[in-house]
Design an enzyme around this catalytic site. Structure first.
Site, mmCIF file in Angstrom:
data_model
loop_
_atom_site.group_PDB
_atom_site.id
_atom_site.type_symbol
_atom_site.label_atom_id
_atom_site.label_comp_id
_atom_site.label_asym_id
_atom_site.label_seq_id
_atom_site.Cartn_x
_atom_site.Cartn_y
_atom_site.Cartn_z
ATOM 1 N N SER A 154 0.864 -1.184 0.000
ATOM 2 C CA SER A 154 0.000 0.000 0.000
ATOM 3 C C SER A 154 0.896 1.228 0.000
ATOM 4 O O SER A 154 2.091 1.134 0.331
ATOM 5 C CB SER A 154 -0.882 0.008 1.261
ATOM 6 N N TYR A 167 -2.337 -1.267 10.362
ATOM 7 C CA TYR A 167 -2.318 -1.458 8.902
ATOM 8 C C TYR A 167 -0.983 -0.981 8.325
ATOM 9 O O TYR A 167 -0.361 -1.676 7.512
ATOM 10 C CB TYR A 167 -3.479 -0.671 8.293
#
Length: 284
Positions: A154, A167
Site C-alpha cells: 500500500s 495497517y
C-alpha cells in the site's frame, strides 16, 4: 497470445474486489486461476467481508473468459489450510506459476485504543498471511526453479496513515518480507515484487468508515469519499481508481516483460507519493 498463456495463478483474497480483478486480468491473458478466500467474517472488521457466493461469481466470470478456475475456502493465517490450498491447485492444474498474495483487511483506530484482537487480526492477515502464502508455494516453485510472487502492500507501506498504525505496520512489513523473499529465492530463478496501491475502490475501502474518514465527520457519503480521492492523487482526473489498475501492474510483474525485475515495489498511486505535504490540522 496472452502474457500469461499456459500459466496457473494462485490469488489470495480472490473472491471479490482486488482479488477478482487479478483473476479476470490473469484469465484474460491466458492463465487458469486458483481463488483462495476465507469467505467468512472476521469479528474486528466492521464492513461485510466476502462470502462463498462471491467466490462462485468470480469462478463464473473467469470461466466466461474460457479459462479454468478452482475456488478454495481457506484462511491465510492458517498454514495447514494454505498448504492444502496449494496442494489442491497443483492436483487440479499440475503446477502453480504465480502467487498473488492479495488478501487483506483494513480497520481504523488510534494506536493506543486498538484492541489486541484488532492488532493481531491485522498483522495476521496482512503480514503473517503473506508469509504463510509464500511459504506454502515456495517448495513447489523451488522444485520447478521458476515462479513469480507479487505481494499487495500500500502507499501506507511507504508512509503513515492517521488512525491505522496496525495497517501501516503490516504494509511496511510486507515490503521488507518481499525483499527477503526475493533475495532468498533469486538463486532458484523465482522473482518476488510488491505493489503499493493508492486509493482503490473495492469493498475494503468503499463503506461507511471510509466515507466518514474522507468527510471528516460521521454520516459521510460515498460522494464525500470520491471527492476526497481527487485530493489524495496528483494526476488530473484521478479519484478512487478501479482495481484493474493494480491487476494490470501485477500482470506486468508476473509476465516475461518483467523477467529481470525482482525485489522492487511499484507505487500505483496516481502520483500520491510525489505530493508535497502540509499540516491539515495544525495545533498551536
Amino acid at each position: 497470445m496472452g502474457l500469461l498463456d499456459g500459466k496457473t495463478v494462485l490469488i489470495t483474497g480472490g473472491a471479490r474486489g482486488q482479488g477478482r480483478a487479478h483473476a479476470l486480468v490473469s484469465a484474460r491473458e491466458g492463465a487458469d486461476v486458483i481463488l483462495v478466500d476465507i469467505a467468512d467474517q472476521i469479528a474486528t472488521v466492521p464492513y461485510a467481508m466476502a462470502k462463498e457466493s462471491d467466490l462462485a461469481e468470480t469462478v463464473k466470470q473467469v470461466e466466461a473468459l474460457d479459462r479454468r478456475a478452482l475456488s478454495v475456502v481457506a484462511d491465510v493465517r492458517d498454514q495447514s489450510q494454505m498448504d492444502a490450498a496449494v496442494a489442491s491447485g497443483i492436483a487440479e492444474f499440475g503446477k502453480i506459476d504465480v502467487l498473488i498474495a492479495n488478501a487483506g483487511i483494513w480497520t481504523q483506530g488510534p494506536f493506543w485504543e486498538l484492541s489486541e484482537q484488532s492488532w493481531d487480526d491485522m498483522i495476521g492477515v496482512n503480514l503473517t498471511g503473506v508469509w504463510k502464502s509464500a511459504k506454502a508455494v515456495a517448495p513447489h516453485m523451488i522444485e520447478r526453479q521458476a515462479g513469480s510472487i507479487v505481494i499487495t502492500s500500500s502507499v501506507n507501506g511507504l508512509e503513515p496513515g492517521q488512525n491505522y498504525a496496525h495497517y501501516v505496520s503490516a504494509k511496511h512489513g510486507v515490503i521488507g518480507l518481499m525483499k527477503n523473499i526475493a533475495l532468498e529465492l533469486a538463486p532458484h530463478g523465482i522473482r518476488c515484487n510488491s505493489i503499493n496501491p493508492g486509493a482503490i475502490k473495492t469493498p475494503m475501502t468503499d463503506h461507511q468508515g471510509a466515507w466518514d474518514m474522507f468527510a471528516g465527520h460521521e454520516g459521510g457519503t460515498e460522494e464525500d469519499m470520491m471527492a476526497g480521492g481527487y485530493s489524495f492523487h496528483a494526476l488530473k482526473g484521478r479519484t478512487f481508481m478501479p482495481p484493474e489498475v493494480i491487476a494490470n501492474t501485477a500482470l506486468y510483474l508476473n509476465s516475461d516483460l518483467a523477467a529481470a525485475v525482482t525485489g522492487v515495489t511499484i507505487p500505483v498511486d496516481a502520483g500520491h507519493m510525489i505530493l508535497p505535504g502540509f499540516n491539515h490540522a495544525p495545533v498551536e
